[in-house]
Scaffold this motif. Structure first.
Motif, mmCIF file in Angstrom:
data_model
loop_
_atom_site.group_PDB
_atom_site.id
_atom_site.type_symbol
_atom_site.label_atom_id
_atom_site.label_comp_id
_atom_site.label_asym_id
_atom_site.label_seq_id
_atom_site.Cartn_x
_atom_site.Cartn_y
_atom_site.Cartn_z
ATOM 1 N N LEU A 88 0.816 -1.218 0.000
ATOM 2 C CA LEU A 88 0.000 0.000 0.000
ATOM 3 C C LEU A 88 0.846 1.263 0.000
ATOM 4 C CD1 LEU A 88 -3.010 -0.714 2.389
ATOM 5 C CD2 LEU A 88 -2.885 -0.874 -0.088
ATOM 6 N N LEU A 89 2.060 1.180 0.552
ATOM 7 C CA LEU A 89 2.912 2.371 0.600
ATOM 8 C C LEU A 89 3.272 2.841 -0.804
ATOM 9 C CD1 LEU A 89 5.289 1.486 3.563
ATOM 10 C CD2 LEU A 89 3.030 2.546 3.614
ATOM 11 N N SER A 90 3.324 1.904 -1.760
ATOM 12 C CA SER A 90 3.674 2.275 -3.134
ATOM 13 C C SER A 90 2.520 2.967 -3.856
ATOM 14 C CB SER A 90 4.092 1.032 -3.917
ATOM 15 O OG SER A 90 2.982 0.148 -4.084
ATOM 16 N N LEU A 91 1.328 2.973 -3.266
ATOM 17 C CA LEU A 91 0.175 3.611 -3.901
ATOM 18 C C LEU A 91 0.153 5.121 -3.688
ATOM 19 C CD1 LEU A 91 -2.617 1.026 -2.967
ATOM 20 C CD2 LEU A 91 -1.107 1.059 -4.955
ATOM 21 N N LYS A 95 6.938 8.749 -0.637
ATOM 22 C CA LYS A 95 7.143 7.735 0.390
ATOM 23 C C LYS A 95 6.585 8.218 1.718
ATOM 24 C CE LYS A 95 10.715 5.076 2.779
ATOM 25 N NZ LYS A 95 9.948 3.837 2.732
ATOM 26 N N ILE A 96 5.577 7.516 2.222
ATOM 27 C CA ILE A 96 4.994 7.875 3.501
ATOM 28 C C ILE A 96 5.672 7.088 4.607
ATOM 29 C CG2 ILE A 96 2.763 8.448 2.468
ATOM 30 C CD1 ILE A 96 1.738 5.764 3.545
ATOM 31 N N ASP A 97 5.535 7.590 5.834
ATOM 32 C CA ASP A 97 6.155 6.947 6.991
ATOM 33 C C ASP A 97 5.162 6.146 7.816
ATOM 34 O OD1 ASP A 97 8.799 8.089 6.621
ATOM 35 O OD2 ASP A 97 7.883 10.005 7.151
ATOM 36 N N TYR A 98 3.880 6.403 7.646
ATOM 37 C CA TYR A 98 2.902 5.821 8.545
ATOM 38 C C TYR A 98 1.559 5.724 7.837
ATOM 39 C CZ TYR A 98 0.321 5.141 12.956
ATOM 40 O OH TYR A 98 -0.467 4.651 13.957
ATOM 41 N N GLY A 114 -2.255 8.344 4.521
ATOM 42 C CA GLY A 114 -0.825 8.203 4.729
ATOM 43 C C GLY A 114 -0.228 9.459 5.329
ATOM 44 N N LEU A 115 0.614 9.295 6.353
ATOM 45 C CA LEU A 115 1.283 10.423 7.002
ATOM 46 C C LEU A 115 2.771 10.380 6.677
ATOM 47 C CD1 LEU A 115 -0.400 10.409 10.534
ATOM 48 C CD2 LEU A 115 -1.060 11.716 8.506
ATOM 49 N N TYR A 116 3.356 11.542 6.489
ATOM 50 C CA TYR A 116 4.776 11.623 6.164
ATOM 51 C C TYR A 116 5.660 11.681 7.395
ATOM 52 C CZ TYR A 116 3.351 12.191 1.371
ATOM 53 O OH TYR A 116 2.803 11.956 0.138
#
Length: 395
Positions: A88-91, A95-98, A114-116
């Protein structure tokens, strides 16, 4: 040959019964099929057939691995075995962190937040269709200067469909912790790809909690809420004051864009902590209440209360059933109560388990990382709904 030898209405009937994966391949057969599969009428017909016949169902499962990595898998609805893993992070565009929350599903569509930086206000929102693998990054909303002061913002979300326009909507409730300002209420429309600030907000004394379970039904998104008494202490800061707390459900009407209140039932108290959350179970707004055993504090059970269908009026609540039996513990994380009577649990040892309410048997079948509060499992029905220029789906 199928297209030339059969009448058009027969072709539509046949195609509407096929899985989304097959239809995505058939996009290349002919331009007329490509147009058909993006039409509002066909998307609605396909989704209604799949829903009424329990077809095209899957389970989205989110958990933390033993090494602490975020993992998301799509499971078979019948066997609960992994069909494919999803990054899901690749969506997200960056690049998100959380990834704190996954909202939905709403007719096969999920909302990803997504949070950075954990605790920061910078975020991205993405609509995601796991069946077509299509994503839609929501535009950033420009807030007023009162929310640009560096204070911590607490955001709650809701995902739903306006039944009058068949348009997907996202509701965002922005609350500034520790300040006097009333929360800001924002609505995103997929059809216009834009945000609006609405001025039909509920009481500023609301403390709204997002549910861990799907909580959209028939044009309304629901949150659990409490009335909080605040007292000023110093310049511009507010703190909770002790006093009676009124618990209720706040429902957002996706068509009229207004908030409605519904009181929660008075549930019996028992020794130990109570865990409460709202959910849509078998097409009914429900309250899940978790109890700790009185003799063995490790044991636990869940009461399920169901609300009558009309929103915003004097309601009647009925205790529908109880989830109890050997092997159930208070520390178990209840993930989902399925229509087939099975209950999916995440045990404290990290294993996934299925509890049968009819036989009261508990069966562990796989271990997925560590037991944690982030674990999520939700059943969804595949949809052809397109979010980038395609037809939306009605209810």
């Amino acid at each position: 040959m199928l297209r030339h030898d059969l009448p058009q209405d027969v072709v539509v009937e046949i195609l509407s019964r096929l899985p989304v994966k097959s239809l995505m391949r058939f996009n290349c057969v002919h331009k007329s099929w490509y147009a058909l599969m993006r039409s509002h009428h066909f998307i609605t017909k396909h989704h209604k057939f799949a829903t009424s016949n329990n077809l095209g169902r899957g389970v989205l499962f989110k958990y933390r691995s033993s090494k602490g990595h975020l993992c998301v898998s799509l499971l078979s609805n019948d066997t609960l075995e992994v069909s494919r893993d999803v990054d899901l992070l690749s969506l997200f565009p960056d690049k998100i962190d959380y990834l704190p929350c996954i909202y939905g599903p709403c007719n096969g569509i999920f909302l990803l937040q997504g949070l950075y930086k954990m605790g920061d206000n910078a975020e991205d929102l993405v609509l995601w269709n796991p069946a077509t693998r299509e994503t839609k990054v929501l535009p950033e909303i420009k807030r007023g200067c009162r929310y640009n002061s560096g204070k911590h913002l607490d955001c709650k979300f809701g995902l739903g469909i306006d039944p009058n326009t068949n348009d997907y909507k996202v509701v965002r409730i922005v609350d500034c912790h520790g300040c006097r300002q009333q929360p800001q209420f924002e609505v995103y429309n997929l059809s216009t790809d834009s945000w609006r600030v609405i001025d039909r907000s509920p009481s500023k004394l609301y403390n709204i909690h997002s549910s861990r379970f799907p909580s959209y039904l028939n044009g309304f998104h629901h949150w659990k809420a409490a009335e909080v008494y605040m007292k000023a202490r110093g310049k511009g800061w507010m703190f909770p004051e002790h006093g009676p707390t009124r618990m209720f459900i706040v429902s957002f009407d996706m068509s009229n864009e207004v908030f409605l209140e519904t009181p929660l039932p008075t549930v019996p108290c028992a020794l130990g902590s109570l865990k409460k959350d709202i959910a849509v179970i078998n097409d009914s707004v429900s309250l899940i209440v978790g109890y700790r055993g009185t003799r063995n504090l490790r044991n636990g059970w869940f009461d399920i209360w169901v609300m009558s269908s009309e929103i915003g009026v004097e309601r009647t609540w009925t205790k529908k059933f109880k989830v109890e039996g050997s092997g159930l513990e208070f520390a178990d994380r209840l993930l989902e109560i399925r229509e087939d009577g099975l209950v999916i649990l995440h045990k404290i040892d990290g294993s996934m388990a299925v509890y049968d309410r009819k036989t009261q048997e508990l069966r562990k079948f796989a271990k997925y990382g560590n037991h944690c509060y982030e674990c999520l499992a939700v059943t969804y029905t595949e949809t052809l709904a397109f979010m980038n220029g395609g037809g939306n789906i009605s209810e």
